[in-house]
Write a protein that holds these residues in place. Structure first.
Motif, PDB file in Angstrom:
ATOM      1  N   VAL A   1       0.831  -1.202   0.000  1.00 32.23           N
ATOM      2  CA  VAL A   1       0.000   0.000   0.000  1.00 32.23           C
ATOM      3  C   VAL A   1       0.868   1.255   0.000  1.00 32.23           C
ATOM      4  CG1 VAL A   1      -1.638   1.340   1.382  1.00 32.23           C
ATOM      5  CG2 VAL A   1      -1.974  -1.118   1.112  1.00 32.23           C
ATOM      6  N   LEU A   2       1.964   1.206   0.750  1.00 32.66           N
ATOM      7  CA  LEU A   2       2.830   2.383   0.877  1.00 32.66           C
ATOM      8  C   LEU A   2       3.801   2.519  -0.297  1.00 32.66           C
ATOM      9  CD1 LEU A   2       3.594   2.006   4.684  1.00 32.66           C
ATOM     10  CD2 LEU A   2       2.216   3.806   3.647  1.00 32.66           C
ATOM     11  N   SER A   3       3.944   1.446  -1.086  1.00 33.82           N
ATOM     12  CA  SER A   3       4.908   1.456  -2.179  1.00 33.82           C
ATOM     13  C   SER A   3       4.481   2.411  -3.291  1.00 33.82           C
ATOM     14  CB  SER A   3       5.046   0.053  -2.771  1.00 33.82           C
ATOM     15  OG  SER A   3       3.870  -0.260  -3.499  1.00 33.82           O
ATOM     16  N   ALA A   4       5.410   2.684  -4.198  1.00 33.09           N
ATOM     17  CA  ALA A   4       5.108   3.573  -5.318  1.00 33.09           C
ATOM     18  C   ALA A   4       3.952   3.012  -6.133  1.00 33.09           C
ATOM     19  CB  ALA A   4       6.351   3.722  -6.195  1.00 33.09           C
ATOM     20  N   GLU A   5       3.925   1.694  -6.295  1.00 28.76           N
ATOM     21  CA  GLU A   5       2.861   1.065  -7.078  1.00 28.76           C
ATOM     22  C   GLU A   5       1.506   1.254  -6.387  1.00 28.76           C
ATOM     23  OE1 GLU A   5       3.317  -3.102  -7.381  1.00 28.76           O
ATOM     24  OE2 GLU A   5       1.673  -3.335  -8.807  1.00 28.76           O
ATOM     25  N   GLY A   6       1.485   1.005  -5.094  1.00 29.68           N
ATOM     26  CA  GLY A   6       0.251   1.178  -4.327  1.00 29.68           C
ATOM     27  C   GLY A   6      -0.245   2.613  -4.406  1.00 29.68           C
ATOM     28  N   GLN A   7       0.686   3.540  -4.286  1.00 20.53           N
ATOM     29  CA  GLN A   7       0.317   4.955  -4.326  1.00 20.53           C
ATOM     30  C   GLN A   7      -0.246   5.355  -5.694  1.00 20.53           C
ATOM     31  OE1 GLN A   7       0.491   7.355  -1.680  1.00 20.53           O
ATOM     32  NE2 GLN A   7       0.497   5.383  -0.637  1.00 20.53           N
ATOM     33  N   ARG A   8       0.300   4.710  -6.753  1.00 17.25           N
ATOM     34  CA  ARG A   8      -0.179   5.005  -8.101  1.00 17.25           C
ATOM     35  C   ARG A   8      -1.627   4.515  -8.258  1.00 17.25           C
ATOM     36  NH1 ARG A   8       4.191   3.359 -10.602  1.00 17.25           N
ATOM     37  NH2 ARG A   8       3.427   1.281 -10.986  1.00 17.25           N
ATOM     38  N   ILE A   9      -1.895   3.327  -7.721  1.00 18.01           N
ATOM     39  CA  ILE A   9      -3.253   2.778  -7.815  1.00 18.01           C
ATOM     40  C   ILE A   9      -4.223   3.652  -7.028  1.00 18.01           C
ATOM     41  CG2 ILE A   9      -4.685   0.816  -7.149  1.00 18.01           C
ATOM     42  CD1 ILE A   9      -2.211  -0.949  -7.733  1.00 18.01           C
ATOM     43  N   LEU A  10      -3.796   4.106  -5.861  1.00 20.85           N
ATOM     44  CA  LEU A  10      -4.643   4.979  -5.043  1.00 20.85           C
ATOM     45  C   LEU A  10      -4.911   6.299  -5.778  1.00 20.85           C
ATOM     46  CD1 LEU A  10      -2.984   4.239  -1.619  1.00 20.85           C
ATOM     47  CD2 LEU A  10      -5.444   4.157  -2.003  1.00 20.85           C
ATOM     48  N   ALA A  11      -3.868   6.834  -6.432  1.00 24.22           N
ATOM     49  CA  ALA A  11      -4.041   8.099  -7.156  1.00 24.22           C
ATOM     50  C   ALA A  11      -5.023   7.928  -8.304  1.00 24.22           C
ATOM     51  CB  ALA A  11      -2.693   8.586  -7.668  1.00 24.22           C
ATOM     52  N   ASP A  12      -4.947   6.772  -8.979  1.00 25.81           N
ATOM     53  CA  ASP A  12      -5.873   6.504 -10.075  1.00 25.81           C
ATOM     54  C   ASP A  12      -7.315   6.460  -9.600  1.00 25.81           C
ATOM     55  OD1 ASP A  12      -4.086   6.470 -12.108  1.00 25.81           O
ATOM     56  OD2 ASP A  12      -3.741   4.307 -12.072  1.00 25.81           O
ATOM     57  N   ALA A  13      -7.512   6.079  -8.343  1.00 28.79           N
ATOM     58  CA  ALA A  13      -8.869   5.966  -7.812  1.00 28.79           C
ATOM     59  C   ALA A  13      -9.336   7.273  -7.191  1.00 28.79           C
ATOM     60  CB  ALA A  13      -8.935   4.847  -6.781  1.00 28.79           C
ATOM     61  N   GLY A  14      -8.515   8.327  -7.300  1.00 28.17           N
ATOM     62  CA  GLY A  14      -8.957   9.627  -6.834  1.00 28.17           C
ATOM     63  C   GLY A  14      -8.457  10.029  -5.462  1.00 28.17           C
ATOM     64  N   PHE A  15      -7.629   9.174  -4.833  1.00 29.43           N
ATOM     65  CA  PHE A  15      -7.081   9.556  -3.530  1.00 29.43           C
ATOM     66  C   PHE A  15      -5.884  10.491  -3.737  1.00 29.43           C
ATOM     67  CE2 PHE A  15      -9.285   5.617  -2.667  1.00 29.43           C
ATOM     68  CZ  PHE A  15      -9.877   5.862  -1.448  1.00 29.43           C
ATOM     69  N   LEU A  16      -5.667  11.358  -2.768  1.00 29.21           N
ATOM     70  CA  LEU A  16      -4.495  12.225  -2.805  1.00 29.21           C
ATOM     71  C   LEU A  16      -3.382  11.575  -2.001  1.00 29.21           C
ATOM     72  CD1 LEU A  16      -6.021  15.767  -2.235  1.00 29.21           C
ATOM     73  CD2 LEU A  16      -5.687  14.521  -4.374  1.00 29.21           C
ATOM     74  N   SER A  17      -2.150  11.962  -2.286  1.00 32.05           N
ATOM     75  CA  SER A  17      -1.042  11.433  -1.486  1.00 32.05           C
ATOM     76  C   SER A  17      -1.079  12.114  -0.118  1.00 32.05           C
ATOM     77  CB  SER A  17       0.286  11.665  -2.195  1.00 32.05           C
ATOM     78  OG  SER A  17       0.580  13.036  -2.164  1.00 32.05           O
ATOM     79  N   PRO A  18      -0.593  11.428   0.907  1.00 30.60           N
ATOM     80  CA  PRO A  18      -0.839  11.876   2.279  1.00 30.60           C
ATOM     81  C   PRO A  18      -0.101  13.140   2.696  1.00 30.60           C
ATOM     82  CG  PRO A  18       0.573   9.936   2.254  1.00 30.60           C
ATOM     83  CD  PRO A  18       0.073  10.129   0.870  1.00 30.60           C
ATOM     84  N   SER A  19       0.950  13.485   2.002  1.00 34.77           N
ATOM     85  CA  SER A  19       1.876  14.524   2.459  1.00 34.77           C
ATOM     86  C   SER A  19       1.253  15.666   3.255  1.00 34.77           C
ATOM     87  CB  SER A  19       2.603  15.120   1.262  1.00 34.77           C
ATOM     88  OG  SER A  19       1.685  15.588   0.306  1.00 34.77           O
TER      89      SER A  19
END
Lengths: 273, 267
Positions: A255-273
């Motif tokens: 989930v925390l990996s670059a791949e996981g983050q890319r999938i989350l971004a595709d689904a409309g989530f923002l990165s946590p920063s």
């Protein structure tokens, strides 16, 4: 069309695994810390996750199971409050991912999870039915504006009940905006709000950005300036009672990996920063 | 081994399952009472919204029962007495809400009475009336779910009633409407009362259709079951207290009315 990117990626991943006979191809190794075929990553992994993560986590499950054929991931999707209550009541599970930090804190305070990490963020947006009968945000609705400007006084408005995370966030932004519109219904979860908007039974609703991605063109969404004040942050952690800590950690890492983050971004989530 | 006293005794093979059934149905209620934080009862009841939710529940359940009586008794008469073809189909249709998941009922109500619904869009265009998110929507949802209970009770009473009284009234010159009012209705009054109580209790407990169709807003559409469900998300203790209140109101009503009006109704 949104799904095409991850799908192609998944197919590449699949073919990569096949040709290299289960060994780690460079592409896989780069895309995440998951080590394919790790003998410790086997058995059944139970993940309790917020309902808004349903689609994204199903996609991550596929990745993890392809990389670890011995592993079976089971999900229980529900409201974050309900999930926290289940863990506190001793429900057996390995990973917990909630839609807000308050619910995770309840579990952490009981010593049942250590060092949860925030992996995604989800701001509230204003949505209107496709026809926009109340004329929300018109004219010239390109700029980000305040809720008070977007919401006419006499609109029918649906929000989540204050007892659930999206409702707490909605109450916060409504109070901060000083918008004259008052909610007409407090729904029990964010999807219920969205459904009432899609059906056209209300003129507007406050939902998460990721939920808008799920319904596509059935609604029109409007970002508003107060949205930044009530961004839900999603934490994830391995539960102390987990019977499969290695597999649980592998899921969290994915989930925390670059791949996981890319999938989350595709689904409309923002990165946590 | 013979005689009235012997036959009244429960056969042994029935005793154990019957006792298990009682335990199964009553234990959850006992569990609720055991876990109730009695010391917090006062504070929880005084919490904002609780009195409002209870009042709204009582008012809307009563209105739904009134509406059910108005429409349901005539329907029961049609089902019991008319000789028209297709009665069994009609009976099946009007009792569907008994077995339909209430949330499905809520969706169906949306499609008819919602702002975009078949009747709802016409109401909106012609009179500017929108039903969802109003107390009227609560009453509609409760009536939809609860009326079949009344219809079935009254229809059963009508079938059991001796129709010779009606025949006599007719031969003495009473019209059909007079016969219905002066003979049939008093004859089945206990059945109507039993049906009304069932209907009221079912309406009081209605959750799925209400939250789907009527929404949830304190004072307008938030009934006790909705308040209980939402309290469970935040404060389980509060949910238990609200549940006990709802349980007490339902139980008291069922007991009181049973003694008072339903004494003659066969158990």
């Amino acid at each position: 069309m949104r799904r095409a990117g991850p799908l192609v990626l998944g197919l590449l991943l699949l073919s990569g695994c096949g040709s290299s006979g289960g060994g780690a191809s460079p592409g896989v190794a780069e895309s995440g810390p998951v080590e394919p075929g790790d003998p410790a990553i086997a058995g059944t992994l139970t993940v309790l996750a917020a309902a808004s993560l349903t689609d994204v986590f199903a996609e991550l499950e596929e990745r993890l199971e392809v990389a670890n054929p011995q592993l079976e991931v089971r999900f229980s999707f529900a409201g974050s409050s309900a999930l926290a209550a289940q863990v506190l009541q001793g429900a057996p599970a390995d990973v917990l991912a909630t839609a807000d930090e308050a619910q995770m804190a309840r579990v952490a305070d009981a010593g049942l999870v250590t060092d949860p990490e925030v992996f995604a963020a989800n701001p509230l947006v204003l949505v209107a039915p496709a026809g926009n009968p109340a004329g929300i945000g018109l004219p010239g609705d390109v700029d980000v504006r305040g809720l008070a400007e977007l919401l006419p006084e006499d609109v029918t408005l649906a929000v989540c009940a204050p007892e659930v995370p999206c409702g707490a966030a909605a109450a916060e932004v409504l109070a901060a905006s000083g918008a004259p519109a008052a909610p007409d219904t407090y729904e029990d979860d964010v999807r219920a709000v969205l459904t009432k908007v899609v059906l056209g039974e209300v003129d507007a609703g406050l939902v998460y950005l990721s939920d808008v991605h799920a319904v596509g063109d059935d609604v029109r969404s409007f970002a508003f300036s107060e949205g930044a004040q009530a961004v839900n942050r999603y934490p994830i952690g391995v539960l102390q009672e987990s019977g499969a800590p290695a597999a649980a950690q592998a899921f969290v890492d994915l989930v925390l990996s670059a791949e996981g983050q890319r999938i989350l971004a595709d689904a409309g989530f923002l990165s946590p920063s | 081994m013979s005689g009235a006293r012997e036959t009244a005794r429960v056969p042994a093979p029935l005793l154990v399952p019957a006792a298990l059934a009682v335990a199964f149905l009553v234990l959850p209620l006992v569990g609720l009472l055991v876990r109730t934080p009695w010391s917090e009862l006062g504070a929880q009841l005084a919490a904002p919204g609780v009195g409002e939710a209870l009042r709204l529940s009582l008012v809307s359940a009563t209105l739904a029962t009134g509406l059910s009586l108005l429409l349901g008794v005539p329907l029961a008469w049609v089902l019991a007495r008319s000789r028209a073809r297709g009665r069994s189909v009609l009976r099946a249709l009007v009792t569907v809400p008994l077995v339909l998941p209430p949330v499905v009922g809520g969706v169906a109500l949306f499609l008819v009475f919602g702002r975009q619904g078949i009747l709802g869009s016409w109401l909106d265009d012609a009179f500017g009336i929108t039903l969802p998110f109003t107390t009227a929507a609560v009453v509609i949802a409760e009536t939809f779910v609860a009326m079949p209970f009344l219809v079935i009770s009254v229809e059963g009473a009508l079938r059991a009633a001796d129709s010779r009284f009606e025949d006599v009234a007719a031969t003495l010159g009473a019209g059909r409407w007079t016969t219905f009012r002066r003979v049939t209705l008093p004859l089945v009054a206990p059945g109507v009362a039993a049906g009304a109580v069932l209907c009221w209790a079912r309406a009081l407990g209605e959750f799925g259709a209400t939250i789907t169709f009527a929404g949830n807003f304190p004072g307008t559409t938030q009934t006790m079951p909705l308040a209980v469900y939402l309290a469970l998300q935040r404060d389980p203790e509060a949910a238990i207290v609200l549940s006990v209140v709802l349980l007490a109101v339902s139980l008291a009503t069922l007991l009181l009315l049973r003694d008072r009006w339903l004494g003659r109704a066969p158990a």
